[in-house]
Design an enzyme around this catalytic site. Structure first.
Site, short mmCIF file in Angstrom:
data_model
loop_
_atom_site.label_atom_id
_atom_site.label_comp_id
_atom_site.label_asym_id
_atom_site.label_seq_id
_atom_site.Cartn_x
_atom_site.Cartn_y
_atom_site.Cartn_z
N LEU A 1 35.28 46.96 40.71
CA LEU A 1 35.85 48.26 40.40
C LEU A 1 37.23 48.32 41.03
O LEU A 1 37.41 47.87 42.18
CB LEU A 1 34.98 49.39 40.97
CG LEU A 1 33.72 49.80 40.21
CD1 LEU A 1 32.93 50.82 41.02
CD2 LEU A 1 34.06 50.38 38.84
N ASP A 2 38.21 48.87 40.33
CA ASP A 2 39.54 49.02 40.90
C ASP A 2 39.49 49.92 42.13
O ASP A 2 38.60 50.76 42.25
CB ASP A 2 40.49 49.64 39.86
CG ASP A 2 40.81 48.69 38.73
OD1 ASP A 2 40.63 47.48 38.90
OD2 ASP A 2 41.25 49.18 37.66
N PRO A 3 40.47 49.78 43.05
CA PRO A 3 40.51 50.67 44.22
C PRO A 3 40.50 52.15 43.86
O PRO A 3 39.91 52.96 44.59
CB PRO A 3 41.82 50.27 44.91
CG PRO A 3 41.99 48.82 44.55
CD PRO A 3 41.49 48.71 43.13
#
Length: 328
Positions: free
Chosen positions: A49-51
């Site tokens: 998951l992206d930050p």
């Protein structure tokens, strides 16, 4: 003068932790924090998951890492907020606004667009992504100001809902819920919906609320883990076979179990199955995965005898009867 840092004594830990990934951390940073809290020797995650994204992030420990690849292919469900009328350089809130347009969207027009993006669609992956071109991530080219040609990819949007809403800034936005196949970029989906509406859009928030059979209600946060005792943290782990919910179950007795664990094919009256989870009868334990063809059980990824022993040890300890004072 700083006190010496305490060295963490690692230990074998086996199972699946459903983490609600916090905002601002990379998936790997979240994994390393959880690994440290559990003092685990080996760990991995099942898709990043992206930050700027939060939500369901299954973390695999020990023997579970052998089956993490199976979960990468699972369908995902996301809850997203997209601001209408603004396009950014990255397609999300991290980028600079590169275009603004007036917003004139009716619910009827929105639902027509939703139907357009439901089912089999094609997406061009965003430049700000971890996809590689000539061994280098696309986002590295993007940061250098280089645009790379990306072929469109086929993805599936199984369910798509979108409603008009307003952000705190009073700007018009969409709240989107999408259940999709692996490899779907929700950031791109938000941008494409904005283009189809004639006003452009960019993603403001993204939360994964389900992956495969795992939902957000089952997840634990890092803050909650930090507040727990070690025993409570271990109790949060799901068993290794939680990654194999739809596998055909096969149970082997005695010598058959031992030979299968050594990689030897077994014969039986089992129906054909592309994916089977194989167990030993006594003591009950997962041995690994297999496929069944014409009554033949063909071993795939297997646990080691050491891993099986480590998984069974706490169970055996809990089942030990403690004698009372009178010997009863």
């Amino acid at each position: 003068m700083h006190a010496p840092r305490t060295r963490v004594q690692r230990r074998p830990v086996h199972g699946v932790l459903l983490l609600d990934k916090p905002l601002g951390l990379s998936s790997n940073d979240a994994l390393q924090k959880a690994k440290w809290l559990l003092r685990a020797e080996k760990a991995g995650h099942t898709g990043t998951l992206d930050p700027l994204a939060t939500g369901v992030l299954p973390l695999c420990f020990g023997a579970a890492t052998k089956f993490s690849q199976l979960h990468l292919d699972a369908d995902k469900t996301y809850l997203a907020t997209a601001r209408l009328g603004e396009r950014t350089s990255t397609g999300d809130a991290e980028g600079e606004v590169i275009e603004t347009r007036p917003v004139d969207v009716t619910d009827g027009k929105l639902q027509a667009v939703v139907r357009q993006f439901t089912g089999a669609i094609r997406q061009v992956p965003p430049m700000h992504s971890a996809l590689k071109k000539d061994g280098k991530a696309l986002y590295e080219y993007a940061r250098a100001g280089i645009e790379v040609e990306r072929p469109a990819r086929d993805v599936q949007i199984f369910e798509l809902k979108a409603v008009l809403t307003q952000e705190e800034s009073a700007q018009t936005a969409l709240e989107i819920v999408a259940k999709c196949s692996k490899g779907t970029y929700i950031r791109t989906l938000g941008e494409d919906i904005g283009e189809a509406l004639g006003c452009g859009a960019h993603l403001r928030a993204l939360r994964r609320i389900a992956t495969g059979d795992f939902g957000i209600a089952q997840c634990v946060t890092l803050a909650a883990l930090e507040a727990m005792t070690e025993e409570e943290r271990l109790a949060c782990l799901l068993p290794v076979d939680a990654l194999l919910p739809h596998h055909t179950r096969v149970t082997l007795e005695g010598e058959n179990a031992a030979r299968f664990l050594n990689g030897v094919r077994r014969r039986g009256d089992w129906p054909d199955a592309a994916q089977a989870a194989v167990y030993q009868a006594e003591p009950p334990a997962l041995l690994g995965v297999a496929q069944i063809e014409n009554g033949e059980l063909i071993p795939g990824r297997l646990l080691s005898p050491l891993e099986i022993g480590q998984i069974l040890a706490p169970i055996a300890a809990r089942n030990v009867q403690v004698p009372t004072a009178d010997g009863q």
